[in-house]
Design a protein around this motif. Structure first.
Motif, short mmCIF file in Angstrom:
data_model
loop_
_atom_site.label_atom_id
_atom_site.label_comp_id
_atom_site.label_asym_id
_atom_site.label_seq_id
_atom_site.Cartn_x
_atom_site.Cartn_y
_atom_site.Cartn_z
N VAL A 49 1.05 -0.96 0.28
CA VAL A 49 -0.24 -0.24 0.04
C VAL A 49 0.57 0.97 -0.28
N ARG A 50 2.18 1.26 0.96
CA ARG A 50 2.84 2.39 1.10
C ARG A 50 3.22 2.85 -0.65
N TRP A 51 3.74 1.92 -1.71
CA TRP A 51 4.36 1.28 -3.31
C TRP A 51 3.19 2.45 -3.51
N ALA A 52 1.91 1.45 -3.78
CA ALA A 52 1.17 2.28 -4.45
C ALA A 52 0.22 3.41 -4.13
N LEU A 53 0.45 4.30 -3.45
CA LEU A 53 0.22 5.79 -2.49
C LEU A 53 2.09 6.55 -2.89
N GLU A 54 2.36 5.77 -3.21
CA GLU A 54 3.90 6.49 -3.67
C GLU A 54 3.05 7.12 -5.35
N GLU A 55 3.51 5.63 -6.17
CA GLU A 55 2.76 5.99 -7.41
C GLU A 55 2.03 6.96 -7.52
#
Length: 211
Positions: free
Chosen positions: A24-30
């Motif tokens: 989820v962190r990665w998705a939020l960053e993207e």
């Protein structure tokens, strides 16, 4: 309210960098969305307050003022619906990206985790040693089909989507991925080279280093 994401305040060394809030962190960053990590210890995860947010006491759980939810796949699809960075806006494209998120979770991850659990938690058990060759065969079959689909493409569709993000987090846990497929190994390297992944991983590891 500011978007909140639950995460662990501590994890054993072998799990650091792999806890599922990373997805989820990665998705939020993207997507370029800011968030606050709510760090939890064992007592907090077992408490009634958190169980109303995440019934199983796991991470991640997510809330953004409009929705409150749990399970990394569900959260990823919610974010994909909010951001074109994670999925195409047209229904056909979004449906394909959705299919790959679920495929990562249902068609590939169980075979990966089967092998990982044998190696990490039961490595010295006689039954695990007997089971491992069959687990390798099952995983190899799944990865071969995935590699055949990917072929010479950079990503699972014609661009990076939430499906690639989820698949990459699953493939990261395959022991010696290159031995199974050079195609998938290159694909994983391509996904993990994205700056958004590097920022997400750093954010998770900073919390662990602080603890």
């Amino acid at each position: 309210m500011k978007t909140q994401l639950s995460a662990l305040d501590w994890a054993p060394e072998f799990a650091q960098g792999y806890v599922k809030d990373l997805r989820v962190r990665w998705a939020l960053e993207e997507a370029g969305l800011s968030y606050e990590a709510v760090l939890l210890d064992d007592a907090a995860r077992a408490g009634d307050a958190y169980r109303t947010w995440q019934p199983f006491g796991q991470v991640p759980a997510y809330r953004d003022g409009e929705v409150e939810m749990f399970e990394s796949g569900a959260i990823l699809l919610h974010l994909a619906a909010k951001s074109e960075a994670l999925a195409p806006r047209d229904p056909a494209g979004f449906a394909k990206a959705t299919s790959w998120v679920i495929a990562a979770l249902n068609s590939v991850e169980p075979a990966v985790q089967n092998l990982v659990h044998l190696d990490v938690f039961y490595a010295h058990e006689a039954w695990a040693k007997a089971r491992r060759p069959q687990a390798e065969i099952e995983l190899s079959g799944r990865l071969e089909k995935l590699a055949n689909w990917l072929g010479a493409k950079d990503y699972l569709l014609d661009r990076f989507t939430a499906g690639d993000l989820m698949m990459a987090t699953v493939l990261r846990e395959v022991p010696d991925l290159h031995a199974y497929s050079a195609t998938l190994d290159r694909y994983l390297e391509r996904c993990l080279a994205r700056p958004a992944f590097e920022r997400a991983l750093d954010a998770q590891m900073r919390a662990f280093r602080a603890s």
